[in-house]
Design a protein around this motif. Structure first.
Motif, short mmCIF file in Angstrom:
data_model
loop_
_atom_site.label_atom_id
_atom_site.label_comp_id
_atom_site.label_asym_id
_atom_site.label_seq_id
_atom_site.Cartn_x
_atom_site.Cartn_y
_atom_site.Cartn_z
N GLU A 20 0.72 -1.32 -0.16
CA GLU A 20 0.03 -0.08 0.12
C GLU A 20 0.71 1.33 -0.01
O GLU A 20 1.98 1.24 0.66
CB GLU A 20 -0.90 0.11 1.08
CG GLU A 20 -1.70 -1.24 1.27
CD GLU A 20 -2.88 -1.38 -0.14
OE1 GLU A 20 -2.89 -0.49 -0.87
OE2 GLU A 20 -3.15 -2.64 -0.56
N ARG A 76 -0.29 3.50 -7.58
CA ARG A 76 -0.70 2.24 -6.85
C ARG A 76 -1.01 0.86 -7.84
O ARG A 76 -1.30 -0.07 -7.45
CB ARG A 76 -1.79 2.33 -5.91
CG ARG A 76 -2.28 1.17 -5.18
CD ARG A 76 -1.26 0.55 -4.21
NE ARG A 76 -1.87 -0.62 -3.49
CZ ARG A 76 -1.94 -1.77 -4.12
NH1 ARG A 76 -1.41 -2.18 -5.38
NH2 ARG A 76 -2.43 -2.75 -3.55
N GLY A 77 -0.96 1.20 -9.28
CA GLY A 77 -1.17 0.33 -10.19
C GLY A 77 -2.31 0.45 -10.91
O GLY A 77 -2.71 -0.19 -12.05
N PHE A 103 -5.64 -1.82 -9.38
CA PHE A 103 -5.73 -1.41 -8.07
C PHE A 103 -7.47 -1.58 -7.79
O PHE A 103 -8.11 -0.71 -8.39
CB PHE A 103 -5.24 -0.40 -7.55
CG PHE A 103 -5.43 0.02 -6.04
CD1 PHE A 103 -5.27 -0.89 -5.11
CD2 PHE A 103 -6.22 0.96 -5.83
CE1 PHE A 103 -5.56 -0.63 -3.71
CE2 PHE A 103 -6.71 1.22 -4.22
CZ PHE A 103 -6.19 0.51 -3.38
N THR A 156 -4.02 4.08 0.23
CA THR A 156 -4.41 2.88 -0.25
C THR A 156 -4.73 2.06 0.74
O THR A 156 -3.92 1.50 1.65
CB THR A 156 -3.92 2.50 -1.45
OG1 THR A 156 -2.75 1.87 -1.31
CG2 THR A 156 -3.65 3.80 -2.31
#
Ligand SMILES: Cc1ncc(COP(=O)(O)O)c(C=O)c1O
Length: 272
Positions: free
Chosen positions: A11, A89-90, A94, A112
């Motif tokens: 995270e 975060r992707g 995510f 996150t």
């Protein structure tokens, strides 16, 4: 050999605009957000990289901040930092949630978090609770009472608490709103003047379905054929029992769940 490896989570967070792994972010111990729970927060569901109902959450954050007399909640900074953090975060990979915290010390924190499954048939234990009226309209950081209610219910073998006033009025759960089907077949939820949170999921369900806002006594709830919880994280989650009274996952709960899901998908499709 002793394993002293610290498990790092995937995270990420952003503190005042600086992105870093969440467990590396620190705020000064003197921040009254920490010392007194003086601050506001939001939790937003992120579906495949898209923050659902973001504007509603930022609106509520602004209302909370104004009601708590915070000087500012940094909306425009958050509006640019949130997509940056979610990308880092992707992006579309995510699926989870995003927590926003604004402290009395003037810090803004984004975190996150993973989406934890909320299986249907949640079993609720009653915990007596009196809302702190001065905090009406504030999603404040002072959530120890809500967290304690959950623990008290879990100590008695339930999954979650159902908050009921000393006079027997059913309010909500510590992090979700209650809906029930009354004996006359009406889908109901308690009104906001019962000092419950102005839940964003509640508001969406009220707009999507025919719902009546009614105060609810414990005895009334126990006569309901079916009931469910609603929240950002739970969406629509059927209630399996309140104390020793069992509930079925009935057609109105299934309808609410599928209608809300379709609404989420339609809004995400428009956003994406
Ligand atoms: C006390 C309380 N009620 C209801 C809810 C559900 O609100 P929302 O639908 O905005 O997630 C929450 C969410 O955290 C809450 O803390």
């Amino acid at each position: 050999m002793a394993d002293d490896t610290v498990t790092k989570t995937a995270e990420l967070g952003a503190l005042d605009g600086r992105i870093a792994p969440s467990d590396e972010l620190t705020i000064p111990v003197t921040d009254e957000g920490l010392l007194r729970g003086d601050g506001v927060f939001e939790v937003i569901r992120v579906y495949d990289g898209t923050a659902f109902a973001l504007a509603d959450h930022l609106d509520r954050l602004e209302r909370s901040g104004a009601n708590l007399r915070l000087p500012e909640v940094f909306r425009s900074e958050l509006e640019s930092e949130i997509p940056e953090l979610l990308d880092a975060r992707g992006g579309r990979d995510f699926d989870g949630s995003l927590r926003i915290v604004i402290t009395r010390g003037g810090r803004r924190l984004l975190l996150t978090e993973p989406a934890l499954p909320k299986p249907p048939g949640v079993r609720l234990g009653i915990v007596t609770y009196a809302p702190t009226r001065v905090l009406d309209g504030v999603k404040s950081l002072s959530y120890a009472a809500n967290m304690l209610c959950t623990r008290l219910a879990q100590e008695r073998g339930f999954d979650e608490a159902l908050l009921v006033t000393p006079h027997g009025r059913v309010l909500e759960a510590p992090t979700s709103t209650l809906f029930w089907v009354a004996a006359d077949g009406t889908l109901c939820t308690p009104p906001l003047d019962e000092h419950i949170l102005a839940s964003i999921t509640r508001d969406r369900v009220l707009r999507l379905l025919d719902v009546e806002e009614r105060p609810c006594l414990t005895d009334t709830l126990m006569e309901a054929g079916e009931a469910f919880l609603a929240s950002t994280i739970r969406e629509v989650q059927s209630i399996g029992a309140v104390e020793d009274v069992e509930f079925e996952e009935g057609p109105r709960t299934r309808e609410a769940a599928s209608t809300f899901r379709a609404h989420v998908e339609a809004e995400l499709a428009r956003a994406g």
